[in-house]
Design a protein around this motif. Structure first.
Motif, short mmCIF file in Angstrom:
data_model
loop_
_atom_site.label_atom_id
_atom_site.label_comp_id
_atom_site.label_asym_id
_atom_site.label_seq_id
_atom_site.Cartn_x
_atom_site.Cartn_y
_atom_site.Cartn_z
N GLN A 2 0.82 -1.20 0.00
CA GLN A 2 0.00 0.00 0.00
C GLN A 2 0.87 1.26 0.00
O GLN A 2 2.04 1.23 0.37
N VAL A 3 0.25 2.37 -0.39
CA VAL A 3 0.94 3.66 -0.44
C VAL A 3 1.59 3.98 0.90
O VAL A 3 2.71 4.49 0.95
N ARG A 4 0.93 3.67 2.00
CA ARG A 4 1.49 3.97 3.33
C ARG A 4 2.84 3.30 3.55
O ARG A 4 3.62 3.73 4.38
N ASP A 5 3.11 2.23 2.81
CA ASP A 5 4.36 1.49 2.99
C ASP A 5 5.57 2.17 2.36
O ASP A 5 6.70 1.83 2.69
N PHE A 6 5.35 3.11 1.45
CA PHE A 6 6.50 3.75 0.82
C PHE A 6 6.34 5.26 0.61
O PHE A 6 7.19 5.89 0.00
N MET A 7 5.29 5.86 1.16
CA MET A 7 5.13 7.31 1.03
C MET A 7 6.07 8.03 2.00
O MET A 7 6.57 7.44 2.96
N ILE A 8 6.30 9.28 1.74
CA ILE A 8 7.09 10.14 2.62
C ILE A 8 6.14 10.78 3.62
O ILE A 8 5.17 11.43 3.23
N TYR A 9 6.40 10.55 4.89
CA TYR A 9 5.51 11.07 5.94
C TYR A 9 5.86 12.49 6.34
O TYR A 9 5.00 13.24 6.80
N HIS A 146 12.67 4.31 -6.14
CA HIS A 146 13.36 3.78 -4.96
C HIS A 146 12.73 2.46 -4.52
O HIS A 146 13.43 1.49 -4.21
N HIS A 147 11.40 2.43 -4.48
CA HIS A 147 10.69 1.21 -4.09
C HIS A 147 10.99 0.07 -5.07
O HIS A 147 11.26 -1.05 -4.65
N LEU A 148 10.97 0.36 -6.37
CA LEU A 148 11.27 -0.66 -7.37
C LEU A 148 12.71 -1.15 -7.25
O LEU A 148 12.99 -2.33 -7.38
N SER A 149 13.62 -0.23 -6.97
CA SER A 149 15.02 -0.57 -6.82
C SER A 149 15.21 -1.55 -5.65
O SER A 149 15.97 -2.51 -5.75
N LYS A 150 14.52 -1.27 -4.56
CA LYS A 150 14.60 -2.17 -3.41
C LYS A 150 14.06 -3.55 -3.75
O LYS A 150 14.62 -4.56 -3.34
N GLN A 151 12.98 -3.58 -4.53
CA GLN A 151 12.38 -4.86 -4.90
C GLN A 151 13.32 -5.70 -5.76
O GLN A 151 13.44 -6.89 -5.56
N ILE A 152 13.98 -5.06 -6.72
CA ILE A 152 14.83 -5.85 -7.62
C ILE A 152 16.15 -6.23 -6.99
O ILE A 152 16.80 -7.16 -7.44
#
Length: 166
Positions: A2-9, A146-152
């Motif tokens: 979900q968005v909450r998992d990678f959004m900037i707070y 950034h999120h995609l980079s972490k996944q790969i």
């Protein structure tokens, strides 16, 4: 995911009464390209970016063909144009912010929704708002990357070493 998992707070915001000069200082200080505009209750009322500032400060070349006084002022020295820019620095953000058709995300939206909105509308960033309409986060194209980079870069679970002879 979900968005909450990678959004900037930690979101930097401005109000409609913030001046262009103050906005530029905020963008420079926090090294961001845009911020949500919120009212006194934290409700989203607009969004403003470095692009909005550049468009606002750019000389209006079309006008010089129709307004001789403006043309005369514009072709004067760069110092005169600097004076015009200095005067524009006191303009309130409410006059340059985007107010219509603002797209937002919910913290409960999924990753696919975020990437679709960013790509479909060519946005650089989207505010994340809660059910009450208050800005609680922001997501940018950089956050997606950034999120995609972490996944790969995470191992897939298959740590077996294969050789060409296998």
């Amino acid at each position: 995911m979900q968005v909450r998992d990678f959004m900037i707070y930690n979101v930097y915001t401005v109000t409609p009464s913030t001046t262009v000069k103050e906005l530029i200082s905020i963008l420079e200080k926090y090294r961001v390209g845009g911020v949500p505009v919120v009212d006194e209750k934290g409700l989203l009322v607009g969004i403003v970016s470095d692009g909005d500032i550049v468009r606002f400060l750019a000389p209006d070349h079309q006008k010089q063909y129709f307004d001789f006084a403006y043309y005369f002022l514009y072709v004067q020295t760069d110092e005169k144009y600097e004076n015009i820019i200095r005067e524009k620095m006191n303009t309130k953000v409410e006059h340059i912010m985007v107010k219509k058709n603002i797209k937002t995300l919910s913290p409960d939206d999924d990753f696919e929704t975020a990437i679709q909105l960013l790509s479909k509308h060519h946005f650089k960033k989207l505010p994340v708002v809660n059910g009450a309409g208050r800005v609680i986060g922001i997501i940018s194209r950089g956050d997606i990357i950034h999120h995609l980079s972490k996944q790969i870069s995470e191992p897939s679970g298959d740590n077996t070493c294969h050789t060409e002879s296998d």
